[in-house]
Motif scaffolding. Structure first.
Motif, PDB file in Angstrom:
ATOM      1  N   ASP A   2      -8.154   5.592  -7.485  1.00 49.99           N
ATOM      2  CA  ASP A   2      -6.559   5.538  -7.181  1.00 49.99           C
ATOM      3  C   ASP A   2      -6.004   6.965  -7.301  1.00 49.99           C
TER       4      ASP A   2
ATOM      5  N   THR B 255      -5.187   0.037  -7.421  1.00 50.20           N
ATOM      6  CA  THR B 255      -6.381  -0.243  -6.569  1.00 50.20           C
ATOM      7  C   THR B 255      -7.489  -0.989  -7.782  1.00 50.20           C
ATOM      8  N   TYR B 256      -7.922  -1.901  -7.016  1.00 50.22           N
ATOM      9  CA  TYR B 256      -8.855  -2.976  -7.894  1.00 50.22           C
ATOM     10  C   TYR B 256     -10.329  -2.860  -7.305  1.00 50.22           C
TER      11      TYR B 256
ATOM     12  N   SER C  60      -1.031   5.296  -6.939  1.00 49.50           N
ATOM     13  CA  SER C  60      -0.371   4.420  -6.240  1.00 49.50           C
ATOM     14  C   SER C  60       0.429   3.590  -7.044  1.00 49.50           C
TER      15      SER C  60
ATOM     16  N   HIS D 127      -2.936   5.876  -1.111  1.00 51.89           N
ATOM     17  CA  HIS D 127      -3.103   5.084  -1.885  1.00 51.89           C
ATOM     18  C   HIS D 127      -4.470   5.206  -2.945  1.00 51.89           C
ATOM     19  N   GLY D 128      -5.625   5.421  -2.206  1.00 55.13           N
ATOM     20  CA  GLY D 128      -6.681   5.607  -2.871  1.00 55.13           C
ATOM     21  C   GLY D 128      -7.838   6.264  -1.820  1.00 55.13           C
TER      22      GLY D 128
ATOM     23  N   LEU E 294     -13.582  -3.845  -2.924  1.00 59.84           N
ATOM     24  CA  LEU E 294     -12.303  -3.154  -3.257  1.00 59.84           C
ATOM     25  C   LEU E 294     -11.177  -3.504  -2.683  1.00 59.84           C
TER      26      LEU E 294
ATOM     27  N   VAL F 111       0.860  -1.220  -0.018  1.00 58.63           N
ATOM     28  CA  VAL F 111       0.084   0.028  -0.034  1.00 58.63           C
ATOM     29  C   VAL F 111       0.858   1.133   0.081  1.00 58.63           C
TER      30      VAL F 111
ATOM     31  N   ARG G  15      -8.214  -3.492 -12.160  1.00 58.51           N
ATOM     32  CA  ARG G  15      -7.449  -2.324 -11.843  1.00 58.51           C
ATOM     33  C   ARG G  15      -8.109  -1.313 -12.422  1.00 58.51           C
TER      34      ARG G  15
ATOM     35  N   ILE H  38      -6.783  -2.895  -2.069  1.00 54.95           N
ATOM     36  CA  ILE H  38      -5.782  -2.099  -2.174  1.00 54.95           C
ATOM     37  C   ILE H  38      -4.690  -2.927  -1.418  1.00 54.95           C
TER      38      ILE H  38
END
Length: 157
Positions: free
Chosen positions: A120, A127-128, A123, A105-106, A146, A101, A133, A148
Protein backbone atom coordinates in the motif's frame (compact mmCIF):
# COMPACT_ATOMS: atom_id res chain seq x y z
CA UNK A 1 -20.47 48.91 25.02
CA UNK A 2 -18.42 46.03 26.49
CA UNK A 3 -20.79 43.40 25.17
CA UNK A 4 -20.58 44.84 21.63
CA UNK A 5 -16.78 44.45 21.71
CA UNK A 6 -17.11 40.87 23.00
CA UNK A 7 -19.57 39.99 20.21
CA UNK A 8 -17.21 41.50 17.60
CA UNK A 9 -14.24 39.51 18.99
CA UNK A 10 -16.31 36.30 18.90
CA UNK A 11 -17.35 37.01 15.30
CA UNK A 12 -13.73 37.59 14.21
CA UNK A 13 -12.55 34.44 16.03
CA UNK A 14 -15.34 32.42 14.40
CA UNK A 15 -14.42 33.72 10.94
CA UNK A 16 -10.75 32.92 11.54
CA UNK A 17 -11.61 29.34 12.56
CA UNK A 18 -13.90 29.01 9.55
CA UNK A 19 -11.10 30.09 7.17
CA UNK A 20 -8.64 27.67 8.81
CA UNK A 21 -11.16 24.85 8.31
CA UNK A 22 -11.68 25.81 4.64
CA UNK A 23 -7.91 25.91 3.99
CA UNK A 24 -7.40 22.50 5.61
CA UNK A 25 -10.21 21.01 3.47
CA UNK A 26 -8.73 22.56 0.31
CA UNK A 27 -5.31 21.11 1.18
CA UNK A 28 -6.76 17.62 1.66
CA UNK A 29 -8.67 17.79 -1.63
CA UNK A 30 -5.54 19.04 -3.45
CA UNK A 31 -3.47 16.17 -2.05
CA UNK A 32 -6.11 13.63 -3.07
CA UNK A 33 -6.34 14.99 -6.62
CA UNK A 34 -2.67 15.72 -7.34
CA UNK A 35 -0.91 13.37 -4.89
CA UNK A 36 1.80 14.02 -2.35
CA UNK A 37 5.26 15.29 -3.14
CA UNK A 38 7.64 12.35 -2.92
CA UNK A 39 11.38 12.78 -2.54
CA UNK A 40 13.42 11.22 -5.34
CA UNK A 41 15.21 9.04 -2.78
CA UNK A 42 11.86 7.46 -1.79
CA UNK A 43 10.95 6.39 -5.33
CA UNK A 44 11.68 2.81 -6.40
CA UNK A 45 14.48 2.65 -8.93
CA UNK A 46 16.15 -0.02 -10.99
CA UNK A 47 19.72 -0.87 -10.10
CA UNK A 48 21.43 -0.51 -13.48
CA UNK A 49 24.68 -2.04 -12.22
CA UNK A 50 22.97 -5.27 -11.19
CA UNK A 51 23.60 -8.05 -13.69
CA UNK A 52 20.58 -9.47 -15.46
CA UNK A 53 21.74 -13.03 -14.84
CA UNK A 54 19.82 -14.92 -12.21
CA UNK A 55 16.67 -12.90 -12.77
CA UNK A 56 14.98 -15.46 -15.02
CA UNK A 57 11.43 -16.25 -14.17
CA UNK A 58 10.56 -19.72 -13.07
CA UNK A 59 8.19 -21.72 -15.20
CA UNK A 60 4.59 -21.05 -14.30
CA UNK A 61 5.54 -17.91 -12.35
CA UNK A 62 2.96 -15.11 -12.64
CA UNK A 63 3.69 -12.70 -15.48
CA UNK A 64 0.92 -10.14 -15.09
CA UNK A 65 -1.62 -8.57 -12.75
CA UNK A 66 -5.19 -8.95 -14.05
CA UNK A 67 -8.38 -7.23 -12.91
CA UNK A 68 -10.59 -10.19 -12.06
CA UNK A 69 -13.68 -8.42 -10.74
CA UNK A 70 -14.97 -4.88 -11.21
CA UNK A 71 -16.04 -2.56 -14.00
CA UNK A 72 -12.65 -2.91 -15.74
CA UNK A 73 -12.45 -6.73 -15.52
CA UNK A 74 -9.96 -8.25 -17.96
CA UNK A 75 -7.52 -5.33 -18.06
CA UNK A 76 -3.99 -6.43 -17.20
CA UNK A 77 -0.50 -5.09 -16.55
CA UNK A 78 2.76 -6.90 -17.25
CA UNK A 79 5.13 -7.69 -14.36
CA UNK A 80 8.18 -7.78 -16.67
CA UNK A 81 9.26 -4.30 -15.51
CA UNK A 82 9.42 -5.50 -11.92
CA UNK A 83 6.86 -2.99 -10.56
CA UNK A 84 3.21 -2.39 -11.39
CA UNK A 85 1.95 0.80 -9.72
CA UNK A 86 -1.84 0.89 -9.31
CA UNK A 87 -4.03 3.97 -8.90
CA UNK A 88 -5.93 6.75 -10.67
CA UNK A 89 -2.85 8.69 -11.80
CA UNK A 90 -1.71 8.61 -15.42
CA UNK A 91 1.79 7.57 -14.30
CA UNK A 92 0.45 4.26 -12.94
CA UNK A 93 0.86 1.09 -15.00
CA UNK A 94 -2.65 -0.06 -14.02
CA UNK A 95 -5.08 2.88 -13.98
CA UNK A 96 -8.31 2.19 -12.11
CA UNK A 97 -11.48 4.18 -12.67
CA UNK A 98 -12.76 3.71 -9.12
CA UNK A 99 -13.86 6.45 -6.69
CA UNK A 100 -12.35 4.51 -3.76
CA UNK A 101 -8.85 4.38 -5.29
CA UNK A 102 -6.17 6.96 -4.44
CA UNK A 103 -4.00 8.70 -7.02
CA UNK A 104 -1.11 6.33 -6.33
CA UNK A 105 -2.81 3.64 -4.28
CA UNK A 106 -0.57 0.58 -4.23
CA UNK A 107 1.92 -1.48 -6.16
CA UNK A 108 2.88 -5.03 -6.95
CA UNK A 109 6.62 -5.67 -7.05
CA UNK A 110 8.70 -8.63 -8.21
CA UNK A 111 11.75 -8.89 -5.95
CA UNK A 112 15.09 -10.11 -7.35
CA UNK A 113 14.54 -13.50 -5.67
CA UNK A 114 11.25 -13.89 -7.61
CA UNK A 115 8.91 -13.27 -4.70
CA UNK A 116 5.95 -11.06 -5.62
CA UNK A 117 4.74 -8.59 -2.99
CA UNK A 118 1.80 -6.19 -2.74
CA UNK A 119 2.28 -2.87 -0.99
CA UNK A 120 0.00 0.00 0.00
CA UNK A 121 1.37 3.44 -0.91
CA UNK A 122 -0.33 5.38 1.89
CA UNK A 123 -3.80 5.21 0.38
CA UNK A 124 -6.88 6.55 2.13
CA UNK A 125 -9.03 3.41 1.83
CA UNK A 126 -6.31 0.77 2.15
CA UNK A 127 -5.14 -2.23 0.17
CA UNK A 128 -6.41 -5.72 0.99
CA UNK A 129 -4.99 -9.20 0.40
CA UNK A 130 -7.57 -11.97 0.87
CA UNK A 131 -9.84 -9.55 2.76
CA UNK A 132 -7.15 -8.42 5.23
CA UNK A 133 -5.87 -4.83 5.14
CA UNK A 134 -2.10 -4.75 4.63
CA UNK A 135 0.22 -2.25 6.29
CA UNK A 136 3.53 -3.59 5.03
CA UNK A 137 4.74 -5.39 1.88
CA UNK A 138 2.87 -8.71 1.73
CA UNK A 139 3.74 -11.74 -0.39
CA UNK A 140 1.28 -12.63 -3.16
CA UNK A 141 0.64 -15.98 -4.81
CA UNK A 142 -1.65 -16.80 -7.76
CA UNK A 143 -4.22 -18.07 -5.23
CA UNK A 144 -4.44 -14.67 -3.48
CA UNK A 145 -6.90 -11.88 -4.25
CA UNK A 146 -5.74 -8.27 -4.10
CA UNK A 147 -8.47 -5.66 -3.55
CA UNK A 148 -7.95 -1.97 -4.22
CA UNK A 149 -11.10 0.11 -3.83
CA UNK A 150 -13.95 -1.92 -5.35
CA UNK A 151 -11.60 -3.62 -7.81
CA UNK A 152 -10.24 -7.15 -7.31
CA UNK A 153 -6.99 -8.24 -8.94
CA UNK A 154 -5.15 -11.56 -9.30
CA UNK A 155 -1.77 -12.75 -10.53
CA UNK A 156 -1.83 -14.65 -13.83
CA UNK A 157 0.75 -16.68 -15.74
Amino acid sequence: MGSAIAVTVIKVAFLALLWIFILICASIIRTDIFGRKVATADLPHADLDEPRRGRRRQRGAPRRVVISNGPQAGIEADLAGGVVRIGRSSDCQLILDDDYVSTRHGQVTVRPDGIIVAEDLGSTNGTYVNGQRITQPTQLTPADTLRIGRTQLKLDS
